[in-house]
Design a protein around this motif. Sequence first.
Motif, PDB file in Angstrom:
ATOM      1  N   ASP A  13      99.010  28.186  51.467  1.00  0.00           N
ATOM      2  CA  ASP A  13      97.669  28.742  51.543  1.00  0.00           C
ATOM      3  C   ASP A  13      96.810  27.915  52.502  1.00  0.00           C
ATOM      4  O   ASP A  13      97.234  26.879  53.033  1.00  0.00           O
ATOM      5  N   ARG A  14      95.587  28.382  52.721  1.00  0.00           N
ATOM      6  CA  ARG A  14      94.740  27.779  53.743  1.00  0.00           C
ATOM      7  C   ARG A  14      94.478  26.298  53.481  1.00  0.00           C
ATOM      8  O   ARG A  14      94.575  25.477  54.399  1.00  0.00           O
ATOM      9  N   GLY A  15      94.147  25.950  52.245  1.00  0.00           N
ATOM     10  CA  GLY A  15      93.848  24.555  51.939  1.00  0.00           C
ATOM     11  C   GLY A  15      95.034  23.650  52.191  1.00  0.00           C
ATOM     12  O   GLY A  15      94.883  22.544  52.740  1.00  0.00           O
ATOM     13  N   GLU A  16      96.226  24.095  51.822  1.00  0.00           N
ATOM     14  CA  GLU A  16      97.415  23.271  52.037  1.00  0.00           C
ATOM     15  C   GLU A  16      97.776  23.192  53.510  1.00  0.00           C
ATOM     16  O   GLU A  16      98.266  22.161  53.992  1.00  0.00           O
ATOM     17  N   ARG A  17      97.530  24.272  54.247  1.00  0.00           N
ATOM     18  CA  ARG A  17      97.772  24.220  55.687  1.00  0.00           C
ATOM     19  C   ARG A  17      96.808  23.244  56.365  1.00  0.00           C
ATOM     20  O   ARG A  17      97.168  22.555  57.320  1.00  0.00           O
ATOM     21  N   GLU A  18      95.594  23.161  55.864  1.00  0.00           N
ATOM     22  CA  GLU A  18      94.645  22.179  56.405  1.00  0.00           C
ATOM     23  C   GLU A  18      95.110  20.757  56.114  1.00  0.00           C
ATOM     24  O   GLU A  18      94.985  19.865  56.966  1.00  0.00           O
ATOM     25  N   ASN A  19      95.660  20.540  54.911  1.00  0.00           N
ATOM     26  CA  ASN A  19      96.199  19.211  54.584  1.00  0.00           C
ATOM     27  C   ASN A  19      97.355  18.853  55.514  1.00  0.00           C
ATOM     28  O   ASN A  19      97.447  17.716  56.008  1.00  0.00           O
ATOM     29  N   LEU A  20      98.235  19.824  55.745  1.00  0.00           N
ATOM     30  CA  LEU A  20      99.367  19.581  56.636  1.00  0.00           C
ATOM     31  C   LEU A  20      98.880  19.355  58.065  1.00  0.00           C
ATOM     32  O   LEU A  20      99.409  18.489  58.781  1.00  0.00           O
ATOM     33  N   ALA A  21      97.855  20.101  58.479  1.00  0.00           N
ATOM     34  CA  ALA A  21      97.317  19.942  59.827  1.00  0.00           C
ATOM     35  C   ALA A  21      96.759  18.537  60.029  1.00  0.00           C
ATOM     36  O   ALA A  21      96.921  17.943  61.110  1.00  0.00           O
ATOM     37  N   ALA A  22      96.091  17.994  59.012  1.00  0.00           N
ATOM     38  CA  ALA A  22      95.559  16.633  59.120  1.00  0.00           C
ATOM     39  C   ALA A  22      96.692  15.634  59.321  1.00  0.00           C
ATOM     40  O   ALA A  22      96.580  14.697  60.131  1.00  0.00           O
ATOM     41  N   PHE A  23      97.773  15.823  58.599  1.00  0.00           N
ATOM     42  CA  PHE A  23      98.948  14.955  58.736  1.00  0.00           C
ATOM     43  C   PHE A  23      99.543  15.069  60.140  1.00  0.00           C
ATOM     44  O   PHE A  23      99.838  14.068  60.800  1.00  0.00           O
ATOM     45  N   LEU A  24      99.708  16.300  60.615  1.00  0.00           N
ATOM     46  CA  LEU A  24     100.313  16.519  61.924  1.00  0.00           C
ATOM     47  C   LEU A  24      99.437  15.961  63.044  1.00  0.00           C
ATOM     48  O   LEU A  24      99.950  15.402  64.017  1.00  0.00           O
ATOM     49  N   LEU A  61     101.365  22.357  64.528  1.00  0.00           N
ATOM     50  CA  LEU A  61      99.929  22.167  64.368  1.00  0.00           C
ATOM     51  C   LEU A  61      99.160  23.344  64.966  1.00  0.00           C
ATOM     52  O   LEU A  61      98.211  23.857  64.355  1.00  0.00           O
ATOM     53  N   GLY A  62      99.591  23.800  66.131  1.00  0.00           N
ATOM     54  CA  GLY A  62      98.917  24.916  66.770  1.00  0.00           C
ATOM     55  C   GLY A  62      99.133  26.246  66.081  1.00  0.00           C
ATOM     56  O   GLY A  62      98.324  27.166  66.224  1.00  0.00           O
ATOM     57  N   ALA A  63     100.216  26.349  65.289  1.00  0.00           N
ATOM     58  CA  ALA A  63     100.551  27.620  64.644  1.00  0.00           C
ATOM     59  C   ALA A  63      99.935  27.773  63.255  1.00  0.00           C
ATOM     60  O   ALA A  63      99.937  28.874  62.703  1.00  0.00           O
ATOM     61  N   LEU A  64      99.412  26.698  62.697  1.00  0.00           N
ATOM     62  CA  LEU A  64      98.986  26.738  61.295  1.00  0.00           C
ATOM     63  C   LEU A  64      97.791  27.648  61.036  1.00  0.00           C
ATOM     64  O   LEU A  64      97.518  28.002  59.898  1.00  0.00           O
ATOM     65  N   HIS A  65      97.071  28.051  62.100  1.00  0.00           N
ATOM     66  CA  HIS A  65      95.923  28.943  61.919  1.00  0.00           C
ATOM     67  C   HIS A  65      96.339  30.398  61.737  1.00  0.00           C
ATOM     68  O   HIS A  65      95.502  31.256  61.443  1.00  0.00           O
ATOM     69  N   ALA A  66      97.639  30.692  61.916  1.00  0.00           N
ATOM     70  CA  ALA A  66      98.095  32.086  61.981  1.00  0.00           C
ATOM     71  C   ALA A  66      97.982  32.829  60.652  1.00  0.00           C
ATOM     72  O   ALA A  66      97.911  34.054  60.627  1.00  0.00           O
ATOM     73  N   GLY A  67      97.969  32.123  59.540  1.00  0.00           N
ATOM     74  CA  GLY A  67      97.913  32.787  58.245  1.00  0.00           C
ATOM     75  C   GLY A  67      98.784  32.066  57.242  1.00  0.00           C
ATOM     76  O   GLY A  67      99.301  30.980  57.512  1.00  0.00           O
ATOM     77  N   ASP A  68      98.940  32.675  56.074  1.00  0.00           N
ATOM     78  CA  ASP A  68      99.681  32.017  55.002  1.00  0.00           C
ATOM     79  C   ASP A  68     101.166  31.885  55.305  1.00  0.00           C
ATOM     80  O   ASP A  68     101.842  31.039  54.733  1.00  0.00           O
ATOM     81  N   GLU A  69     101.692  32.735  56.194  1.00  0.00           N
ATOM     82  CA  GLU A  69     103.086  32.632  56.610  1.00  0.00           C
ATOM     83  C   GLU A  69     103.122  32.286  58.089  1.00  0.00           C
ATOM     84  O   GLU A  69     102.553  32.988  58.925  1.00  0.00           O
ATOM     85  N   VAL A  70     103.776  31.171  58.405  1.00  0.00           N
ATOM     86  CA  VAL A  70     103.741  30.604  59.756  1.00  0.00           C
ATOM     87  C   VAL A  70     105.162  30.414  60.274  1.00  0.00           C
ATOM     88  O   VAL A  70     106.044  29.958  59.533  1.00  0.00           O
ATOM     89  N   ASP A  71     105.381  30.769  61.522  1.00  0.00           N
ATOM     90  CA  ASP A  71     106.639  30.433  62.188  1.00  0.00           C
ATOM     91  C   ASP A  71     106.563  28.946  62.546  1.00  0.00           C
ATOM     92  O   ASP A  71     105.713  28.545  63.348  1.00  0.00           O
ATOM     93  N   LEU A  84     107.212  29.039  57.227  1.00  0.00           N
ATOM     94  CA  LEU A  84     106.470  28.117  56.381  1.00  0.00           C
ATOM     95  C   LEU A  84     105.400  28.924  55.662  1.00  0.00           C
ATOM     96  O   LEU A  84     104.616  29.628  56.305  1.00  0.00           O
ATOM     97  N   THR A  85     105.372  28.819  54.334  1.00  0.00           N
ATOM     98  CA  THR A  85     104.409  29.565  53.533  1.00  0.00           C
ATOM     99  C   THR A  85     103.524  28.584  52.779  1.00  0.00           C
ATOM    100  O   THR A  85     104.007  27.749  52.012  1.00  0.00           O
TER     101      THR A  85
END
Length: 217
Positions: free
Chosen positions: A9-20, A75-85, A6-7
Amino acid sequence: MGDRVLTADRGERENLAAFLARAVRLDEAAVVRLRQRDDTHLVAWAATGFEALAARVVAGLIRPQDTVVAADGLLGALHAGDEVDPGYAMDSAWRGALPPDEGYVHVDDVPAAALIELARQGAEVAAEHGGPKGPPASLLAQEVLAVDGGGEHVVVSMRTVFALAAMGFVPGADTETAAVDPAELVRVRASRTWLRLDARYGSVFARRGGEIPISVL
């Protein structure tokens, strides 16, 4: 990272994290379905437990382009960076057909504050009359809003309103005073078989006249 990534950026990962986080709050064992929508956006889907699906569009890329994973793991993996497993594939855990991307007519726009107030009143009734299994079935099935427009007449049940509120899609609804901007609107759209409520932070989809059909991906 291999073929699964999953690729975003930080802002979009935060949006996805809120959803998750919302999906996991509703169901600790929730799974999320990630589908590539176009060259720059993906859609995250989750069941809500209210016979409705929730969706949020995020700028990013997912490979494979249609995959199901554990919501808490991602949700736990989203902090890893712009590219996430995104985690192990759990495609067989997804039950239910996804709504179509197109084919909806705009029925009307309704004040978001009115829907959140309905959810608040419904929660009070549920707290008074609910049991160990949650709100009474009769409350969930109650039709609390009727909307006409675009040649359509649609009714919105309490369960769909609960799903919209539970996913936090309306800004301001989570404050103590539920201070939703009076100008904030929720768009009601419908197809022959699906009702959708489009709010600022995401959409809720419910089958018109029935539950989400059961199937295996």
